[in-house]
Scaffold this active site. Structure first.
Site, short mmCIF file in Angstrom:
data_model
loop_
_atom_site.label_atom_id
_atom_site.label_comp_id
_atom_site.label_asym_id
_atom_site.label_seq_id
_atom_site.Cartn_x
_atom_site.Cartn_y
_atom_site.Cartn_z
N GLN A 144 -5.17 -1.87 9.27
CA GLN A 144 -5.01 -3.18 8.65
C GLN A 144 -5.61 -4.26 9.56
OE1 GLN A 144 -3.81 -3.66 5.54
NE2 GLN A 144 -4.10 -5.87 5.69
N LYS A 181 0.84 -1.20 0.00
CA LYS A 181 0.00 0.00 0.00
C LYS A 181 0.88 1.26 0.00
CE LYS A 181 -3.85 -2.51 1.98
NZ LYS A 181 -4.63 -2.97 3.15
N ASP A 229 -11.54 2.21 3.33
CA ASP A 229 -11.87 0.78 3.17
C ASP A 229 -13.37 0.57 2.94
OD1 ASP A 229 -9.74 -1.11 3.34
OD2 ASP A 229 -9.45 -0.64 5.46
N1 GUN Z 1 -7.00 -7.17 5.66
C1 GUN Z 1 -7.20 -7.91 4.53
N2 GUN Z 1 -7.75 -7.16 3.56
C2 GUN Z 1 -7.90 -5.92 4.08
C3 GUN Z 1 -8.41 -4.70 3.54
O1 GUN Z 1 -8.87 -4.59 2.40
N3 GUN Z 1 -8.38 -3.63 4.38
C4 GUN Z 1 -7.93 -3.72 5.66
N4 GUN Z 1 -7.97 -2.62 6.42
N5 GUN Z 1 -7.46 -4.83 6.18
C5 GUN Z 1 -7.44 -5.92 5.39
#
Ligand code: GUN
Length: 278
Positions: free
Chosen positions: A93, A49, A116
């Site tokens: 996350q 990211k 998200d």
């Molecule tokens: N863990 C696995 N996929 C994601 C996601 O798309 N966003 C977040 N915040 N955590 C994750």
């Protein structure tokens, strides 16, 4: 033999669009990424990211907190980020360590910064089709489906998995494009038979090689959301690629399919957040 849907190429095009818009408009966008503990998979995702932010010209702020972080500490950080004008998007996350209440953490993020789209407010907006933030992984899957040139309208769509993050919002996005949508899960009877009806099959189960050729209609579009790590360290999807690719019309590989798309949509959402907040 199925045509491979190239998630790397489609995601690169989206990131280039975001980069160009930021460069030409002069908009400043910032994403705060919070990671708690030492989950190796989460570490990889967070690094990816950050790299995508760099590419797009989005500022990224990383907060790496220790495994034993308390709810109070995490909520205080979120409050600070909610009030920070340089931060347009906040991503915590998941999964979080056991002592932390994921739902309470998500609900603390300002809906305007919830890139998200996990906050109840944003989930509700997705439900009624009036959303500013696309749910990252499902929206990424929709982009991959669009890249085949096949229209969703009137198609039989089957989603395997009913998680809040993927299965449920995926079903909604397919429905918004006039698909006839069935959501399957662990209690579904005659799963193979239901899946065989699908013109568009989305697998979000979290079990390696779960979808086999007998579950797939000839010529179907097969989208594999699974990222499973095998004992030998290799990544593998929810779809048994070797046999399903003999039968499907289109298929996404793992890695290089849905994974990079999630991050590309996150970049798009961060830019949207910056524009909304201006
Ligand atoms: N863990 C696995 N996929 C994601 C996601 O798309 N966003 C977040 N915040 N955590 C994750």
């Amino acid at each position: 033999m199925a045509q491979i849907i190239d998630g790397k190429a489609v995601s690169a095009a989206i990131k280039e669009q975001v980069r160009d818009e930021i460069a030409h408009s002069g908009i400043s966008a910032g994403l705060a990424v919070v990671i708690v503990g030492n989950d190796p998979a989460s570490r990889v995702y967070v690094n990816n990211k950050k790299k995508a932010c760099e590419f797009c010209g989005i500022k990224s702020f990383e907060y790496a907190l220790p495994e034993e972080t308390t709810m109070k500490e995490l909520l205080e950080l979120i409050d600070t980020l909610n009030n920070d004008k340089n931060v347009n998007g906040i991503l915590v996350q998941l999964p979080l360590p056991k002592q932390l209440d994921e739902k309470a953490v998500i609900e603390r993020i300002s809906p305007q910064k919830d890139v998200d789209a996990f906050h109840e407010t944003n989930v509700g907006k997705i439900m009624i089709g009036n959303y500013s933030f696309l749910p990252c992984t499902p929206a990424g899957c929709m982009e991959l489906i669009h890249s085949t040139g096949i229209s969703v309208s009137g198609k039989e769509c089957v989603v395997i998995g009913r998680s809040n993050i993927v299965g449920k919002p995926m079903a909604m996005l397919l429905l918004h494009e006039n698909g006839t949508v069935t959501v399957c899960h662990s209690r579904t009877k005659n799963l193979a038979e239901v899946c065989r009806r699908a013109d568009i099959l989305v697998a979000a189960v979290g079990k390696p090689n779960f979808v086999t050729a007998d579950m797939v209609k000839e010529g179907a579009v097969v989208i594999d959301v699974g990222i499973n790590r095998l004992e030998n360290g290799k990544l593998c999807g929810d779809v048994k690629f070797d046999e399903v690719s003999e039968k499907a019309g289109w298929i996404t590989p793992v890695p290089g399919g849905v994974g990079p798309m999630t991050i590309a949509v996150l970049m798009k959402n961060t830019l949207t957040a910056a524009k909304i907040q201006k």
